[in-house]
Design a protein around this motif. Structure first.
Motif, PDB file in Angstrom:
ATOM      1  N   ASN A 112       0.562  -9.240  -2.641  1.00  0.00           N
ATOM      2  CA  ASN A 112      -0.083  -8.318  -1.705  1.00  0.00           C
ATOM      3  C   ASN A 112       0.908  -7.776  -0.682  1.00  0.00           C
ATOM      4  O   ASN A 112       0.858  -6.598  -0.310  1.00  0.00           O
ATOM      5  CB  ASN A 112      -1.247  -9.003  -0.984  1.00  0.00           C
ATOM      6  N   SER A 113       1.828  -8.621  -0.219  1.00  0.00           N
ATOM      7  CA  SER A 113       2.851  -8.181   0.721  1.00  0.00           C
ATOM      8  C   SER A 113       3.749  -7.125   0.084  1.00  0.00           C
ATOM      9  O   SER A 113       4.067  -6.103   0.703  1.00  0.00           O
ATOM     10  CB  SER A 113       3.678  -9.383   1.182  1.00  0.00           C
ATOM     11  N   SER A 114       4.148  -7.356  -1.153  1.00  0.00           N
ATOM     12  CA  SER A 114       4.980  -6.380  -1.866  1.00  0.00           C
ATOM     13  C   SER A 114       4.224  -5.065  -2.065  1.00  0.00           C
ATOM     14  O   SER A 114       4.788  -3.980  -1.917  1.00  0.00           O
ATOM     15  CB  SER A 114       5.397  -6.935  -3.223  1.00  0.00           C
ATOM     16  N   LYS A 115       2.942  -5.166  -2.372  1.00  0.00           N
ATOM     17  CA  LYS A 115       2.122  -3.968  -2.557  1.00  0.00           C
ATOM     18  C   LYS A 115       2.054  -3.155  -1.270  1.00  0.00           C
ATOM     19  O   LYS A 115       2.183  -1.920  -1.295  1.00  0.00           O
ATOM     20  CB  LYS A 115       0.718  -4.360  -3.000  1.00  0.00           C
ATOM     21  N   ASP A 116       1.876  -3.848  -0.132  1.00  0.00           N
ATOM     22  CA  ASP A 116       1.817  -3.148   1.156  1.00  0.00           C
ATOM     23  C   ASP A 116       3.134  -2.432   1.461  1.00  0.00           C
ATOM     24  O   ASP A 116       3.135  -1.303   1.957  1.00  0.00           O
ATOM     25  CB  ASP A 116       1.483  -4.126   2.281  1.00  0.00           C
ATOM     26  N   CYS A 117       4.249  -3.056   1.153  1.00  0.00           N
ATOM     27  CA  CYS A 117       5.557  -2.437   1.390  1.00  0.00           C
ATOM     28  C   CYS A 117       5.753  -1.212   0.500  1.00  0.00           C
ATOM     29  O   CYS A 117       6.244  -0.176   0.951  1.00  0.00           O
ATOM     30  CB  CYS A 117       6.673  -3.445   1.141  1.00  0.00           C
ATOM     31  N   ILE A 118       5.361  -1.330  -0.757  1.00  0.00           N
ATOM     32  CA  ILE A 118       5.507  -0.207  -1.686  1.00  0.00           C
ATOM     33  C   ILE A 118       4.596   0.945  -1.278  1.00  0.00           C
ATOM     34  O   ILE A 118       5.004   2.115  -1.288  1.00  0.00           O
ATOM     35  CB  ILE A 118       5.221  -0.670  -3.132  1.00  0.00           C
ATOM     36  N   ASP A 119       3.356   0.633  -0.901  1.00  0.00           N
ATOM     37  CA  ASP A 119       2.428   1.675  -0.455  1.00  0.00           C
ATOM     38  C   ASP A 119       2.960   2.403   0.782  1.00  0.00           C
ATOM     39  O   ASP A 119       2.892   3.635   0.872  1.00  0.00           O
ATOM     40  CB  ASP A 119       1.049   1.083  -0.149  1.00  0.00           C
ATOM     41  N   ALA A 120       3.486   1.647   1.747  1.00  0.00           N
ATOM     42  CA  ALA A 120       4.016   2.264   2.968  1.00  0.00           C
ATOM     43  C   ALA A 120       5.214   3.142   2.652  1.00  0.00           C
ATOM     44  O   ALA A 120       5.346   4.259   3.183  1.00  0.00           O
ATOM     45  CB  ALA A 120       4.401   1.182   3.977  1.00  0.00           C
ATOM     46  N   ALA A 121       6.092   2.692   1.774  1.00  0.00           N
ATOM     47  CA  ALA A 121       7.263   3.485   1.409  1.00  0.00           C
ATOM     48  C   ALA A 121       6.840   4.749   0.664  1.00  0.00           C
ATOM     49  O   ALA A 121       7.411   5.831   0.865  1.00  0.00           O
ATOM     50  CB  ALA A 121       8.215   2.656   0.551  1.00  0.00           C
ATOM     51  N   TYR A 122       5.850   4.641  -0.200  1.00  0.00           N
ATOM     52  CA  TYR A 122       5.372   5.791  -0.967  1.00  0.00           C
ATOM     53  C   TYR A 122       4.720   6.835  -0.062  1.00  0.00           C
ATOM     54  O   TYR A 122       4.911   8.031  -0.236  1.00  0.00           O
ATOM     55  CB  TYR A 122       4.385   5.314  -2.040  1.00  0.00           C
ATOM     56  N   GLU A 123       3.941   6.360   0.910  1.00  0.00           N
ATOM     57  CA  GLU A 123       3.235   7.262   1.813  1.00  0.00           C
ATOM     58  C   GLU A 123       4.147   7.812   2.909  1.00  0.00           C
ATOM     59  O   GLU A 123       3.788   8.769   3.599  1.00  0.00           O
ATOM     60  CB  GLU A 123       2.050   6.534   2.464  1.00  0.00           C
ATOM     61  N   GLY A 124       5.321   7.225   3.121  1.00  0.00           N
ATOM     62  CA  GLY A 124       6.225   7.663   4.177  1.00  0.00           C
ATOM     63  C   GLY A 124       5.879   7.060   5.528  1.00  0.00           C
ATOM     64  O   GLY A 124       6.370   7.504   6.560  1.00  0.00           O
ATOM     65  N   ASP A 125       5.025   6.054   5.547  1.00  0.00           N
ATOM     66  CA  ASP A 125       4.651   5.372   6.782  1.00  0.00           C
ATOM     67  C   ASP A 125       5.739   4.364   7.149  1.00  0.00           C
ATOM     68  O   ASP A 125       6.553   3.966   6.313  1.00  0.00           O
ATOM     69  CB  ASP A 125       3.315   4.635   6.591  1.00  0.00           C
ATOM     70  N   PRO A 126       5.753   3.916   8.413  1.00  0.00           N
ATOM     71  CA  PRO A 126       6.711   2.865   8.780  1.00  0.00           C
ATOM     72  C   PRO A 126       6.408   1.594   7.979  1.00  0.00           C
ATOM     73  O   PRO A 126       5.250   1.253   7.721  1.00  0.00           O
ATOM     74  CB  PRO A 126       6.451   2.630  10.266  1.00  0.00           C
ATOM     75  N   LEU A 127       7.464   0.904   7.601  1.00  0.00           N
ATOM     76  CA  LEU A 127       7.303  -0.310   6.809  1.00  0.00           C
ATOM     77  C   LEU A 127       6.738  -1.440   7.654  1.00  0.00           C
ATOM     78  O   LEU A 127       7.098  -1.575   8.822  1.00  0.00           O
ATOM     79  CB  LEU A 127       8.645  -0.739   6.217  1.00  0.00           C
ATOM     80  N   PRO A 128       5.851  -2.242   7.095  1.00  0.00           N
ATOM     81  CA  PRO A 128       5.333  -3.402   7.833  1.00  0.00           C
ATOM     82  C   PRO A 128       6.465  -4.378   8.171  1.00  0.00           C
ATOM     83  O   PRO A 128       7.546  -4.349   7.581  1.00  0.00           O
ATOM     84  CB  PRO A 128       4.348  -4.050   6.840  1.00  0.00           C
ATOM     85  N   ALA A 129       6.207  -5.278   9.085  1.00  0.00           N
ATOM     86  CA  ALA A 129       7.229  -6.204   9.580  1.00  0.00           C
ATOM     87  C   ALA A 129       7.712  -7.167   8.491  1.00  0.00           C
ATOM     88  O   ALA A 129       8.830  -7.636   8.548  1.00  0.00           O
ATOM     89  CB  ALA A 129       6.673  -7.003  10.754  1.00  0.00           C
ATOM     90  N   ASN A 130       6.881  -7.451   7.481  1.00  0.00           N
ATOM     91  CA  ASN A 130       7.269  -8.440   6.482  1.00  0.00           C
ATOM     92  C   ASN A 130       8.113  -7.848   5.347  1.00  0.00           C
ATOM     93  O   ASN A 130       8.456  -8.536   4.420  1.00  0.00           O
ATOM     94  CB  ASN A 130       6.028  -9.131   5.908  1.00  0.00           C
TER      95      ASN A 130
END
Length: 72
Positions: free
Chosen positions: A52-70
């Motif tokens: 789930n953490s990896s998914k959140d990072c990939i989603d943020a990178a894809y959307e152009g949002d700032p990356l989560p802290a983890n």
């Protein structure tokens, strides 16, 4: 002692080992299943959180949002 039908049947059952291999394979498969289920139960939560953490990072990178802290 005369050879009766029952004693012949019992002796044949004792000497017959045709199903022994099947029983051994069934026990082996059952043991493997228990080990797999135990591993999933033990590691399930940790690996699920990691995915789930990896998914959140990939989603943020894809959307152009700032990356989560983890995200490293």
């Amino acid at each position: 002692m005369p050879d009766t039908t029952l004693s012949t049947f019992v002796r044949r059952l004792r000497e017959d080992d045709r199903g022994a291999g099947l029983v051994e394979y069934a026990l082996l498969v059952a043991l493997i299943a228990v080990v797999c289920f135990s591993a999933i139960a033990f590691f399930g939560t940790g690996s699920g959180n990691s995915v789930n953490s990896s998914k959140d990072c990939i989603d943020a990178a894809y959307e152009g949002d700032p990356l989560p802290a983890n995200c490293d």
